[in-house]
Scaffold this motif. Structure first.
Motif, PDB file in Angstrom:
ATOM      1  N   GLY A 250       0.800  -1.225   0.000  1.00  0.00           N
ATOM      2  CA  GLY A 250       0.000   0.000   0.000  1.00  0.00           C
ATOM      3  C   GLY A 250       0.828   1.267   0.000  1.00  0.00           C
ATOM      4  N   VAL A 251       1.937   1.278   0.734  1.00  0.00           N
ATOM      5  CA  VAL A 251       2.729   2.503   0.793  1.00  0.00           C
ATOM      6  C   VAL A 251       3.459   2.778  -0.515  1.00  0.00           C
ATOM      7  N   ARG A 252       3.544   1.795  -1.405  1.00  0.00           N
ATOM      8  CA  ARG A 252       4.188   2.006  -2.702  1.00  0.00           C
ATOM      9  C   ARG A 252       3.322   2.830  -3.647  1.00  0.00           C
ATOM     10  N   LEU A 253       2.039   2.977  -3.326  1.00  0.00           N
ATOM     11  CA  LEU A 253       1.091   3.613  -4.237  1.00  0.00           C
ATOM     12  C   LEU A 253       0.915   5.099  -3.951  1.00  0.00           C
ATOM     13  N   ARG A 254       0.610   5.852  -4.987  1.00  0.00           N
ATOM     14  CA  ARG A 254       0.410   7.295  -4.867  1.00  0.00           C
ATOM     15  C   ARG A 254      -0.682   7.619  -3.861  1.00  0.00           C
ATOM     16  N   GLU A 255      -1.739   6.803  -3.841  1.00  0.00           N
ATOM     17  CA  GLU A 255      -2.836   7.051  -2.901  1.00  0.00           C
ATOM     18  C   GLU A 255      -2.432   6.726  -1.471  1.00  0.00           C
ATOM     19  N   GLY A 256      -1.361   5.972  -1.306  1.00  0.00           N
ATOM     20  CA  GLY A 256      -0.876   5.642   0.012  1.00  0.00           C
ATOM     21  C   GLY A 256      -1.756   4.657   0.755  1.00  0.00           C
ATOM     22  N   LEU A 257      -1.589   4.648   2.059  1.00  0.00           N
ATOM     23  CA  LEU A 257      -2.269   3.684   2.928  1.00  0.00           C
ATOM     24  C   LEU A 257      -3.001   4.429   4.038  1.00  0.00           C
ATOM     25  N   PRO A 258      -4.285   4.127   4.261  1.00  0.00           N
ATOM     26  CA  PRO A 258      -4.980   4.765   5.383  1.00  0.00           C
ATOM     27  C   PRO A 258      -4.301   4.405   6.703  1.00  0.00           C
ATOM     28  N   THR A 259      -4.102   5.395   7.555  1.00  0.00           N
ATOM     29  CA  THR A 259      -3.424   5.122   8.824  1.00  0.00           C
ATOM     30  C   THR A 259      -4.253   4.206   9.713  1.00  0.00           C
ATOM     31  N   ASP A 260      -5.564   4.158   9.498  1.00  0.00           N
ATOM     32  CA  ASP A 260      -6.363   3.272  10.348  1.00  0.00           C
ATOM     33  C   ASP A 260      -6.183   1.801   9.982  1.00  0.00           C
ATOM     34  N   ARG A 261      -5.408   1.521   8.918  1.00  0.00           N
ATOM     35  CA  ARG A 261      -5.083   0.143   8.579  1.00  0.00           C
ATOM     36  C   ARG A 261      -3.820  -0.319   9.313  1.00  0.00           C
ATOM     37  N   LEU A 262      -3.173   0.574  10.030  1.00  0.00           N
ATOM     38  CA  LEU A 262      -1.953   0.240  10.759  1.00  0.00           C
ATOM     39  C   LEU A 262      -2.279  -0.225  12.175  1.00  0.00           C
ATOM     40  N   GLU A 263      -1.392  -1.062  12.684  1.00  0.00           N
ATOM     41  CA  GLU A 263      -1.457  -1.410  14.101  1.00  0.00           C
ATOM     42  C   GLU A 263      -1.076  -0.182  14.929  1.00  0.00           C
ATOM     43  N   PRO A 264      -1.405  -0.163  16.221  1.00  0.00           N
ATOM     44  CA  PRO A 264      -1.108   1.032  17.029  1.00  0.00           C
ATOM     45  C   PRO A 264       0.356   1.471  16.965  1.00  0.00           C
ATOM     46  N   GLN A 265       1.296   0.507  16.996  1.00  0.00           N
ATOM     47  CA  GLN A 265       2.697   0.918  16.954  1.00  0.00           C
ATOM     48  C   GLN A 265       3.056   1.546  15.621  1.00  0.00           C
ATOM     49  N   GLY A 266       2.413   1.091  14.545  1.00  0.00           N
ATOM     50  CA  GLY A 266       2.651   1.693  13.235  1.00  0.00           C
ATOM     51  C   GLY A 266       2.119   3.109  13.169  1.00  0.00           C
ATOM     52  N   ARG A 267       0.939   3.341  13.739  1.00  0.00           N
ATOM     53  CA  ARG A 267       0.381   4.700  13.750  1.00  0.00           C
ATOM     54  C   ARG A 267       1.264   5.640  14.549  1.00  0.00           C
ATOM     55  N   ARG A 268       1.849   5.126  15.624  1.00  0.00           N
ATOM     56  CA  ARG A 268       2.737   5.975  16.431  1.00  0.00           C
ATOM     57  C   ARG A 268       4.009   6.326  15.676  1.00  0.00           C
ATOM     58  N   ALA A 269       4.400   5.497  14.737  1.00  0.00           N
ATOM     59  CA  ALA A 269       5.647   5.733  13.993  1.00  0.00           C
ATOM     60  C   ALA A 269       5.499   6.807  12.922  1.00  0.00           C
ATOM     61  N   VAL A 270       4.253   7.135  12.540  1.00  0.00           N
ATOM     62  CA  VAL A 270       4.046   8.039  11.409  1.00  0.00           C
ATOM     63  C   VAL A 270       4.640   9.412  11.668  1.00  0.00           C
ATOM     64  N   ALA A 271       4.478   9.947  12.876  1.00  0.00           N
ATOM     65  CA  ALA A 271       4.986  11.299  13.172  1.00  0.00           C
ATOM     66  C   ALA A 271       6.489  11.374  12.956  1.00  0.00           C
ATOM     67  N   GLY A 272       7.206  10.357  13.391  1.00  0.00           N
ATOM     68  CA  GLY A 272       8.651  10.342  13.200  1.00  0.00           C
ATOM     69  C   GLY A 272       9.038  10.264  11.733  1.00  0.00           C
TER      70      GLY A 272
END
Length: 387
Positions: free
Chosen positions: A325-347
């Motif tokens: 999903g992250v390879r695509l221009r539309e990207g990946l909805p953050t709600d598809r991530l596990e909690p630790q993945g969502r926390r990593a987005v800011a960094g």
């Protein structure tokens, strides 16, 4: 609702084996007497491929109109165009094609003519993907590509005349290729005004002729920095020419010019892979066929050409959704991530790898720098809990 359904046909034949290639391909010399086995030669291949369609029909049923067909290889256009059309007709007879079905074949620029392309277009093909690789003779020689660079323009013109959409495939990072040589290839490709462009970084694969030459010191090993410079140049020139990236290695003039068959892979839709070594994914199960054409053909005649099968776990499917999903221009909805993945987005936003505005909107979309470091992004999104 079941996802869209596609068909992939792997044609394993090539006139010569390129030094960088580790695909499942064979020359007539490599096949030897085994090439005479039914289904393991150019003359009998499509008959065997159609029999695998019958196997697919028994497995998936008739209620799945085919959205995309992609013929890859190898060099698919070594087969007579009438055989490729006969395969497409067999798909149509078993499932029907969606009204807007995309039907693509890959082609070597030296292996198509005005006549052969007209036969393909009249038979229902909509798109051709031409293996240009480079416009520089020296680079083509290093790759062991035998086509005349001038034939790319000839093939593209003939495809357009037949009414086919055209994609050009390029490779960057060939040992010894300079940044200016890569610029020449990009500018030459853009001057032909294709509908779609793919640009892939060369990987020196173990077991190939090129890997042996690198090991002996005959060729320099490509570096990550060199390939990054070439990717950035490609994105700059293609964007300036009006092409939008929609997957890390792919650019299209419009959304309609994207390769929908490849998008189906990245979105984990269903497809049946026909032919030796072809991979399939249907209803959560994945399998891949035996690789050698003669072995595939014999096992197919006995009822099952699959080498191995696997069913992905829920965790594997979730990780794969992030990876693709992250390879695509539309990207990946953050709600598809596990909690630790969502926390990593800011960094990742702070590091310039993920677009901050898109993150605020709830999507992980890579920046250009993020595209260069996509594996690092994925590691943080799926493995940050253990990092």
């Amino acid at each position: 609702m079941r996802p869209p359904f596609g068909i992939y046909l792997h044609v394993p034949f090539c006139t010569v084996r390129c030094g960088y290639c580790d695909f499942n391909t064979y020359t007539a010399t490599e096949l030897g007497p085994a090439g005479g086995a039914k289904g393991a030669s150019v003359a009998t291949f499509v008959d065997a491929a159609i029999s695998e369609l019958d196997l697919a029909l028994r497995s998936v049923g008739t209620d799945r109109p085919v959205s995309t067909v992609f013929v890859g290889g190898g060099t698919p256009t070594l087969l007579p165009p009438q055989d490729l059309v006969r395969f497409l007709d067999a798909v149509r007879e078993r499932w029907g094609l969606a009204d807007d079905a995309e039907v693509t074949t890959e082609a070597n620029p030296d292996s198509v003519t005005e006549e052969s392309l007209r036969v393909l277009a009249d038979g229902g093909f909509t798109r051709v993907s031409i293996g240009m690789q480079s416009a520089v003779p020296q680079v083509l020689a290093t790759l062991d590509r035998t086509h005349d660079p001038a034939n790319v323009a000839r093939a593209l013109t003939a495809a357009r005349a037949a009414g086919l959409a055209v994609s050009l495939d390029l490779i960057y990072g060939t040992p010894g290729e300079s940044l200016e040589q890569w610029r020449t290839s990009l500018e030459t490709a853009l001057s032909l005004e294709p509908d779609h462009l793919s640009a892939y970084a060369l990987t020196v694969e173990d077991g190939t002729k090129m890997a042996a030459r690198v090991r002996r010191g005959e060729l320099p090993m490509p570096t990550g920095d060199d390939e990054a410079d070439k990717y950035e140049l490609a994105d700059e020139l293609l964007t300036a020419a009006g092409y939008d990236w929609y997957e890390i290695s792919n650019w299209a003039r419009t959304t309609a010019d994207r390769c929908r068959h490849n998008e189906a892979y990245w979105r984990s839709h269903d497809w049946w892979g026909v032919g030796p070594g072809a991979h399939s994914h249907v209803d959560g199960e994945r399998w891949w066929n035996l690789k050698h054409p003669a072995t595939w053909a014999r096992s197919l005649a006995e009822g099952d050409p699959a080498a191995e099968r696997e069913a992905l776990t829920a965790e594997q499917r979730a990780d794969e959704e992030v990876l693709l999903g992250v390879r695509l221009r539309e990207g990946l909805p953050t709600d598809r991530l596990e909690p630790q993945g969502r926390r990593a987005v800011a960094g990742l936003v702070a590091d310039g790898l993920v677009d901050g505005r898109e993150a605020v909107r709830g999507r992980v979309v890579l920046t250009r720098r993020g595209r260069l470091l996509a594996d690092t992004v994925v590691h943080h999104l799926v493995g940050s809990a253990g990092a």
